[in-house]
Design a protein around this motif. Sequence first.
Motif, PDB file in Angstrom:
ATOM      1  N   MET A   1     -42.025   8.659  10.018  1.00  0.00           N
ATOM      2  CA  MET A   1     -40.724   7.796  10.092  1.00  0.00           C
ATOM      3  C   MET A   1     -39.521   9.003   9.552  1.00  0.00           C
ATOM      4  O   MET A   1     -39.837  10.047   9.254  1.00  0.00           O
ATOM      5  N   ASP A   2     -38.063   8.614  10.240  1.00  0.00           N
ATOM      6  CA  ASP A   2     -37.351   9.947  10.115  1.00  0.00           C
ATOM      7  C   ASP A   2     -36.398   9.692   9.004  1.00  0.00           C
ATOM      8  O   ASP A   2     -36.011   8.860   8.760  1.00  0.00           O
ATOM      9  N   SER A   3     -36.096  10.242   8.303  1.00  0.00           N
ATOM     10  CA  SER A   3     -35.496   9.986   6.689  1.00  0.00           C
ATOM     11  C   SER A   3     -33.943  10.127   7.031  1.00  0.00           C
ATOM     12  O   SER A   3     -33.453  10.300   8.311  1.00  0.00           O
ATOM     13  N   LYS A   4     -33.426   9.028   5.423  1.00  0.00           N
ATOM     14  CA  LYS A   4     -32.168   8.494   5.642  1.00  0.00           C
ATOM     15  C   LYS A   4     -31.676   9.382   4.598  1.00  0.00           C
ATOM     16  O   LYS A   4     -31.756   8.446   3.568  1.00  0.00           O
ATOM     17  N   LYS A   5     -30.339   9.859   4.699  1.00  0.00           N
ATOM     18  CA  LYS A   5     -29.396  10.619   3.030  1.00  0.00           C
ATOM     19  C   LYS A   5     -27.951   9.023   3.731  1.00  0.00           C
ATOM     20  O   LYS A   5     -27.302   9.474   4.759  1.00  0.00           O
ATOM     21  N   ILE A   6     -28.150   8.665   2.613  1.00  0.00           N
ATOM     22  CA  ILE A   6     -27.097   7.816   2.644  1.00  0.00           C
ATOM     23  C   ILE A   6     -26.177   8.171   1.103  1.00  0.00           C
ATOM     24  O   ILE A   6     -27.285   8.022  -0.055  1.00  0.00           O
ATOM     25  N   ILE A   7     -25.226   8.197   1.147  1.00  0.00           N
ATOM     26  CA  ILE A   7     -23.790   7.898   0.927  1.00  0.00           C
ATOM     27  C   ILE A   7     -23.599   6.633  -0.011  1.00  0.00           C
ATOM     28  O   ILE A   7     -23.376   6.032   0.813  1.00  0.00           O
ATOM     29  N   VAL A   8     -23.956   6.316  -1.711  1.00  0.00           N
ATOM     30  CA  VAL A   8     -23.284   5.393  -2.472  1.00  0.00           C
ATOM     31  C   VAL A   8     -22.167   5.406  -2.538  1.00  0.00           C
ATOM     32  O   VAL A   8     -21.011   6.872  -3.037  1.00  0.00           O
ATOM     33  N   GLU A   9     -21.362   4.113  -1.561  1.00  0.00           N
ATOM     34  CA  GLU A   9     -20.070   3.828  -2.075  1.00  0.00           C
ATOM     35  C   GLU A   9     -19.947   2.340  -3.089  1.00  0.00           C
ATOM     36  O   GLU A   9     -21.041   1.687  -3.525  1.00  0.00           O
ATOM     37  N   ASN A  10     -18.741   2.065  -3.430  1.00  0.00           N
ATOM     38  CA  ASN A  10     -18.473   0.717  -3.962  1.00  0.00           C
ATOM     39  C   ASN A  10     -17.665   0.400  -4.394  1.00  0.00           C
ATOM     40  O   ASN A  10     -16.577   0.828  -5.562  1.00  0.00           O
ATOM     41  N   LYS A  11     -17.115  -0.380  -3.229  1.00  0.00           N
ATOM     42  CA  LYS A  11     -15.743  -0.631  -2.602  1.00  0.00           C
ATOM     43  C   LYS A  11     -15.413  -1.217  -3.210  1.00  0.00           C
ATOM     44  O   LYS A  11     -14.268  -1.988  -4.421  1.00  0.00           O
ATOM     45  N   GLU A  12     -16.600  -2.179  -4.191  1.00  0.00           N
ATOM     46  CA  GLU A  12     -15.922  -3.433  -4.409  1.00  0.00           C
ATOM     47  C   GLU A  12     -15.875  -3.196  -6.326  1.00  0.00           C
ATOM     48  O   GLU A  12     -15.553  -4.253  -6.626  1.00  0.00           O
ATOM     49  N   THR A  13     -16.152  -2.475  -6.600  1.00  0.00           N
ATOM     50  CA  THR A  13     -16.530  -1.769  -7.951  1.00  0.00           C
ATOM     51  C   THR A  13     -17.325  -3.575  -8.830  1.00  0.00           C
ATOM     52  O   THR A  13     -17.161  -3.495  -9.624  1.00  0.00           O
ATOM     53  N   ALA A  14     -18.241  -3.651  -7.835  1.00  0.00           N
ATOM     54  CA  ALA A  14     -19.092  -4.273  -8.739  1.00  0.00           C
ATOM     55  C   ALA A  14     -20.162  -3.612  -9.217  1.00  0.00           C
ATOM     56  O   ALA A  14     -20.580  -2.217  -9.529  1.00  0.00           O
ATOM     57  N   ALA A  15     -20.851  -4.488 -10.240  1.00  0.00           N
ATOM     58  CA  ALA A  15     -22.085  -4.191 -11.164  1.00  0.00           C
ATOM     59  C   ALA A  15     -23.646  -3.219 -10.490  1.00  0.00           C
ATOM     60  O   ALA A  15     -23.961  -2.690 -11.872  1.00  0.00           O
ATOM     61  N   THR A  16     -23.275  -4.236  -9.790  1.00  0.00           N
ATOM     62  CA  THR A  16     -24.826  -4.035  -8.901  1.00  0.00           C
ATOM     63  C   THR A  16     -24.783  -4.700  -7.485  1.00  0.00           C
ATOM     64  O   THR A  16     -24.127  -5.567  -6.683  1.00  0.00           O
ATOM     65  N   ILE A  17     -24.756  -2.919  -6.539  1.00  0.00           N
ATOM     66  CA  ILE A  17     -24.682  -3.333  -4.851  1.00  0.00           C
ATOM     67  C   ILE A  17     -25.940  -3.078  -4.240  1.00  0.00           C
ATOM     68  O   ILE A  17     -27.018  -2.851  -4.665  1.00  0.00           O
ATOM     69  N   LEU A  18     -25.736  -3.638  -3.366  1.00  0.00           N
ATOM     70  CA  LEU A  18     -27.098  -3.909  -2.467  1.00  0.00           C
ATOM     71  C   LEU A  18     -27.093  -3.311  -1.291  1.00  0.00           C
ATOM     72  O   LEU A  18     -26.278  -3.465  -0.807  1.00  0.00           O
ATOM     73  N   MET A  19     -28.101  -2.819  -0.349  1.00  0.00           N
ATOM     74  CA  MET A  19     -28.291  -0.907  -0.148  1.00  0.00           C
ATOM     75  C   MET A  19     -29.584  -1.329   0.685  1.00  0.00           C
ATOM     76  O   MET A  19     -30.658  -0.256   0.651  1.00  0.00           O
ATOM     77  N   ASN A  20     -29.032  -2.026   1.733  1.00  0.00           N
ATOM     78  CA  ASN A  20     -30.293  -2.332   2.929  1.00  0.00           C
ATOM     79  C   ASN A  20     -30.499  -0.883   3.733  1.00  0.00           C
ATOM     80  O   ASN A  20     -29.142  -0.936   4.668  1.00  0.00           O
ATOM     81  N   VAL A  21     -31.892  -0.686   4.117  1.00  0.00           N
ATOM     82  CA  VAL A  21     -31.443   0.408   5.183  1.00  0.00           C
ATOM     83  C   VAL A  21     -33.154   0.256   5.936  1.00  0.00           C
ATOM     84  O   VAL A  21     -33.674  -0.300   5.669  1.00  0.00           O
ATOM     85  N   THR A  22     -32.629   1.024   6.880  1.00  0.00           N
ATOM     86  CA  THR A  22     -33.304   0.335   8.620  1.00  0.00           C
ATOM     87  C   THR A  22     -34.314   2.007   8.621  1.00  0.00           C
ATOM     88  O   THR A  22     -32.996   3.032   9.366  1.00  0.00           O
TER      89      THR A  22
END
Length: 235
Positions: free
Chosen positions: A181-202
Motif C-alpha cells: 500500500m502507498d504510505s500516508k502522512k497525516i498531520i494531526v489537528e484538533n479543531k474542536e479541542t476535544a479530548a479524543t479525536i477520530l482519524m479514519n484513514v484509507t
Amino acid sequence: MKSKFTLEINKPCSEKFSGFKKTELGGFCGSCQKEVIDFTGWSSQEIINYFNNNSNQKTCGRFNDYQLGSYVEPTKPNRLNYFKGIGVACLSLFSFGISNAQKENTPTEIVAQKLKNQKNTKPQNTFVVKGVVSDEAGPLPGVSIHLQGTTIGTETNFDGEYEFPRQLKKGDVLIFSFVGMDSKKIIVENKETAATILMNVTLESYLCVIAGEVSIKKPFKSKKSFWKKKFKNEK
C-alpha cells in the motif's frame, strides 16, 4: 542443507478473487473447482514452510508480484557466535556502567538542571487519537502507525481499529504504512479541542496481484553430483 526453489505463475488466472467463496486459506474458484490460497499476507518463511511441506501437490495461489521468484531457507545462527555476542554485550554494559558512574553529576547540579527544564517547558494541549484504517475491500488489520521522528507506534487490530499509545498534540505527524500500500502522512489537528479525536484513514494498493497455478522449480542436480555425494557417504 539450504532449501532453494523458485515460484512462478506461467498462466495467470482471469477470474476475480473477490468473487470466490471464502475458505480457510483463501477462496474456492468455481470455474476450475480448486482452492486458491491467498499468499499475499504471508511472510517469506511461511511461504517456504508451505511449499517444503506440500512440494508434491499442485497449488493454485494468489501472490503479490514481488513474492514470486527465488526462495532460500535461511541458515541457522551459530550458537558459538551467539554466546560470544552475549559476552561482548555484557562486557559493554559493564564498561558503560563504570563510565556513567565516573561522569555522574552532583545532587546540586541535578536539581538545578531539573528546575531549568521545568522553567523552559510550556504546557501543551494533548489528546487521544484513534480510528479505523481501511482499503478498498474494508478494514485493514496489521497496518503500522508511528509518530514521525520517533520509534513510538502501534498496529491496527483484526478489525482495522487502532488507538495511538500516547497522547498527541496539534502538528504531530502520523505515518500509516502497510506492505503493498502507498504510505500516508497525516498531520494531526484538533479543531474542536476535544479530548479524543477520530482519524479514519484509507490506504490504496500499488502492487500487482497475480493468481494462478504455481510452478515450482528446484536447482538442477547433475548425475556427477549425485554419484559424488553417494561415494562420500559410503566412505
